[in-house]
Write an enzyme that holds these catalytic residues in place. Structure first.
Site, PDB file in Angstrom:
ATOM      1  N   ARG A   1      11.828   3.340   3.391  1.00 58.08           N
ATOM      2  CA  ARG A   1      11.131   2.249   4.100  1.00 58.08           C
ATOM      3  C   ARG A   1      11.978   1.727   4.815  1.00 58.08           C
ATOM      4  O   ARG A   1      12.796   1.504   4.281  1.00 58.08           O
ATOM      5  CB  ARG A   1      10.508   1.505   3.891  1.00 58.08           C
ATOM      6  CG  ARG A   1       9.547   0.594   4.756  1.00 58.08           C
ATOM      7  CD  ARG A   1       8.373  -0.123   4.651  1.00 58.08           C
ATOM      8  NE  ARG A   1       7.411   0.787   4.980  1.00 58.08           N
ATOM      9  CZ  ARG A   1       5.704   0.273   5.141  1.00 58.08           C
ATOM     10  NH1 ARG A   1       5.696  -0.884   4.568  1.00 58.08           N
ATOM     11  NH2 ARG A   1       4.761   1.167   5.268  1.00 58.08           N
TER      12      ARG A   1
ATOM     13  N   ARG B   1       0.677  -1.251   0.363  1.00 54.44           N
ATOM     14  CA  ARG B   1       0.080   0.140   0.227  1.00 54.44           C
ATOM     15  C   ARG B   1       0.675   1.793  -0.325  1.00 54.44           C
ATOM     16  O   ARG B   1       0.793   2.308  -0.760  1.00 54.44           O
ATOM     17  CB  ARG B   1      -1.124   0.325   0.954  1.00 54.44           C
ATOM     18  CG  ARG B   1      -2.087   0.851   1.315  1.00 54.44           C
ATOM     19  CD  ARG B   1      -3.021   0.291   2.412  1.00 54.44           C
ATOM     20  NE  ARG B   1      -2.365  -1.028   2.932  1.00 54.44           N
ATOM     21  CZ  ARG B   1      -2.259  -2.401   3.036  1.00 54.44           C
ATOM     22  NH1 ARG B   1      -3.733  -3.580   2.023  1.00 54.44           N
ATOM     23  NH2 ARG B   1      -1.383  -3.440   3.168  1.00 54.44           N
ATOM     24  N   THR B   2       1.387   1.322   0.880  1.00 57.74           N
ATOM     25  CA  THR B   2       2.689   2.144   1.254  1.00 57.74           C
ATOM     26  C   THR B   2       4.151   2.845  -0.112  1.00 57.74           C
ATOM     27  O   THR B   2       3.139   4.007  -0.513  1.00 57.74           O
ATOM     28  CB  THR B   2       3.271   2.352   2.399  1.00 57.74           C
ATOM     29  OG1 THR B   2       2.184   1.687   3.745  1.00 57.74           O
ATOM     30  CG2 THR B   2       3.871   4.026   2.520  1.00 57.74           C
TER      31      THR B   2
ATOM     32  N   LYS C   1      25.584  -7.633  -1.331  1.00 66.26           N
ATOM     33  CA  LYS C   1      26.160  -7.349  -1.019  1.00 66.26           C
ATOM     34  C   LYS C   1      27.266  -6.911  -0.081  1.00 66.26           C
ATOM     35  O   LYS C   1      28.488  -6.859  -0.249  1.00 66.26           O
ATOM     36  CB  LYS C   1      26.989  -7.099  -2.760  1.00 66.26           C
ATOM     37  CG  LYS C   1      25.796  -7.624  -4.340  1.00 66.26           C
ATOM     38  CD  LYS C   1      26.320  -7.296  -4.780  1.00 66.26           C
ATOM     39  CE  LYS C   1      25.189  -7.423  -6.037  1.00 66.26           C
ATOM     40  NZ  LYS C   1      25.527  -6.025  -7.235  1.00 66.26           N
TER      41      LYS C   1
ATOM     42  N   HIS D   1       5.601   5.966  11.344  1.00 70.60           N
ATOM     43  CA  HIS D   1       5.039   6.017  10.649  1.00 70.60           C
ATOM     44  C   HIS D   1       4.227   7.474   9.635  1.00 70.60           C
ATOM     45  O   HIS D   1       3.198   7.192  10.188  1.00 70.60           O
ATOM     46  CB  HIS D   1       3.914   4.812  10.391  1.00 70.60           C
ATOM     47  CG  HIS D   1       4.486   4.426   8.541  1.00 70.60           C
ATOM     48  ND1 HIS D   1       4.148   5.482   7.130  1.00 70.60           N
ATOM     49  CD2 HIS D   1       3.011   3.012   7.774  1.00 70.60           C
ATOM     50  CE1 HIS D   1       3.856   4.334   6.488  1.00 70.60           C
ATOM     51  NE2 HIS D   1       3.778   3.301   6.371  1.00 70.60           N
TER      52      HIS D   1
END
Lengths: 182, 310
Positions: free
Chosen positions: B109, B59-60, B87, B137
């Site tokens: 995020r 969603r975000t 890596k 958030h």
């Protein structure tokens, strides 16, 4: 700043009436025409035009308000981000003649943004532009008004202030010019 | 007055109440725009935005990407699972490499609390926190408040209960900050093990009984159990959690008033909320998703307007 009166209350109402008759000549009964005022200042003129037209024709005239903030060409060139005004277009513009209305026609950049903004609601048959005050020789873009209340010659440093009875208590148009020693 | 007081959006705590109101007002305009036949405005055509997602999101990520595209920004997407992070590259190196490609704004995020702040301190880009571990958030909280405000007119004096896994929820903390700033009363409700010990210091009520919380509140924000962040077992079983904290139609119908239901998603249907409740007219869940795009457009627009200014 010195102020000079361009139009007084009586002259404003005569000019509005003339603009309305010019609109009636071109739009018959207004069934295929919508009037859209550009936020923030054009909406007062649009509402006056609507009122006057309805009085003369005895027909209702569809009127809306359009905000052009997000379509402007000066984003990030101003000190502060602009906070938008309300858009209120609860009718379709598809195949209609849209008359965009703004009080002062200066550089033409606002009306350019208005043209882009109105197209997001559909494809009008044509778009016309009505203004109360045209400042001559100051346009930055090849855009002209179809209906003009009054054309005036100004210099860039001058400012036109359109005042409405419903907001300022009196219909009046003033020109502010810088003092000679400013 | 019209300008945000911040250059980044890391925590709701950094914002002033005025900032929230400015975002709401701008988001209202964007909501009107995304309901037009042509949903796009040209405002950010000279801006490039990088979406750095070091943690999974549906969603975000979609909401941010759609918001950016509707503002005409150029968008590049990055997800940790298919990148050089595997890596051994550090967060700062990854970000600086992306910024070297002339990116103006970063949406990030990350599974670690404070990651977004780390980027702010070590690079010179503008950052929007799209969730940092169990910390905050902010955009979710703003869109939750926007959705509540849309339904009730204002948040002042409203009673909002946040129910579920408060301990691991970044949505809970951001919501508490935002709701308090806007004048709402806040209660958290959940099993003792899932409520942080000192949370009452944030000025919230604490309740462990679901029915009591529902009787008290006007709005219930239901949260998911974040099993992926739980390193130990906090309750005996999902079944037992659902019996005590699952919201179903029977509990709601026994209340003497109508309450509004929010859920930030993803929903675990049948665990914290039944399908019947989630899909009912009391639920604002899909409004939240629609408002999410408008609110994120507003935040990006307002922050982008500050770029390259002091």
């Amino acid at each position: 700043m010195n102020s000079t009166e361009i139009l007084n209350s009586l002259q404003v109402s005569l000019t509005l009436r003339r603009l309305c008759f010019q609109l009636i000549e071109n739009h018959d009964d207004f069934t295929d025409t919508v009037i859209v005022g550009l936020q923030p200042n054009g909406i007062y003129l649009a509402n006056r035009i609507k009122k006057e037209l309805e009085l003369i024709t005895n027909q209702s005239v569809v009127t809306g308000a359009l905000d052009i903030t997000f379509f402007r060409d000066d984003f990030r060139r101003k000190e502060k981000p602009l906070i938008p005004s309300v858009t209120n277009i609860d009718f379709t513009i598809e195949n209609k003649v849209v008359v965009l209305v703004d009080d002062v026609f200066f550089t033409g950049r606002t009306i350019r943004s208005g043209l882009d903004a109105i197209m997001t609601f559909g494809r009008p048959k044509s778009v016309e532009f009505l203004t109360l005050i045209e400042r001559r020789f100051t346009q930055h873009l090849p855009i002209r008004a179809d209906y003009i209340g009054q054309s005036i010659d100004t210099i860039n440093e001058e400012r036109v202030s359109v005042q409405w009875k419903e907001v300022h208590g009196k219909d009046q148009i003033l020109l502010y010019s810088p003092n000679e020693n400013e | 007055m019209n300008d945000l007081s911040v250059k980044h959006l890391i925590s709701i705590n950094d914002l002033e109440t005025n900032d929230l109101n400015t975002i709401f007002k701008t988001a209202e305009s964007f909501k009107e725009i995304i309901n037009r036949p042509i949903k796009k405005v040209p405002t950010l055509r000279d801006i490039t935005i990088a979406n750095l997602f070091f943690e999974n999101s549906t969603r975000t990520k979609l909401s941010f990407e759609l918001a950016e595209k509707r503002l005409s920004a150029d968008v590049i997407n990055f997800s940790a699972s298919s990148s050089s992070v595997k890596k051994g590259e550090t967060l700062i190196d990854t970000t600086n490499n992306i910024l070297s490609m002339k990116v103006d704004l970063v949406v990030m995020r990350h599974p670690h609390p404070g990651a977004a702040n780390h980027i702010v301190n070590n690079t010179n880009t503008s950052v929007i926190n799209a969730g940092d571990g169990t910390h905050e958030h902010p955009t979710q909280a703003i869109l939750d408040c926007f959705s509540i405000r849309e339904k009730f007119g204002e948040l002042k004096g409203l009673k909002v209960a946040i129910i579920g896994d408060i301990k691991h929820s970044r949505v809970a903390l951001s919501n508490i900050y935002a709701l308090k700033k806007l004048g709402a009363e806040v209660m958290v409700c959940g099993p003792t093990t899932l409520i942080p010990k000192y949370i009452h210091h944030l000025g919230v009520k604490v309740e462990h009984n679901l029915t009591n919380a529902l009787k008290w509140c006007d709005v219930a924000n239901m949260l998911r159990i974040q099993l992926e962040r739980q390193e130990i077992q906090y309750f005996p079983s999902i079944r037992e959690y659902t019996r005590q904290y699952g919201l179903n139609m029977q509990i709601i119908s026994e209340l003497s008033k109508e309450i509004t239901i929010l859920h930030p998603g993803p929903i675990n249907r049948g665990v914290e909320i039944t399908s019947e409740v989630a899909d009912s007219s009391r639920s604002l869940i899909l409004d939240q998703v629609e408002n999410g795009v408008a609110v994120r457009m507003a935040i990006i627009y307002l922050l982008a307007g500050r770029l390259n200014r002091a």
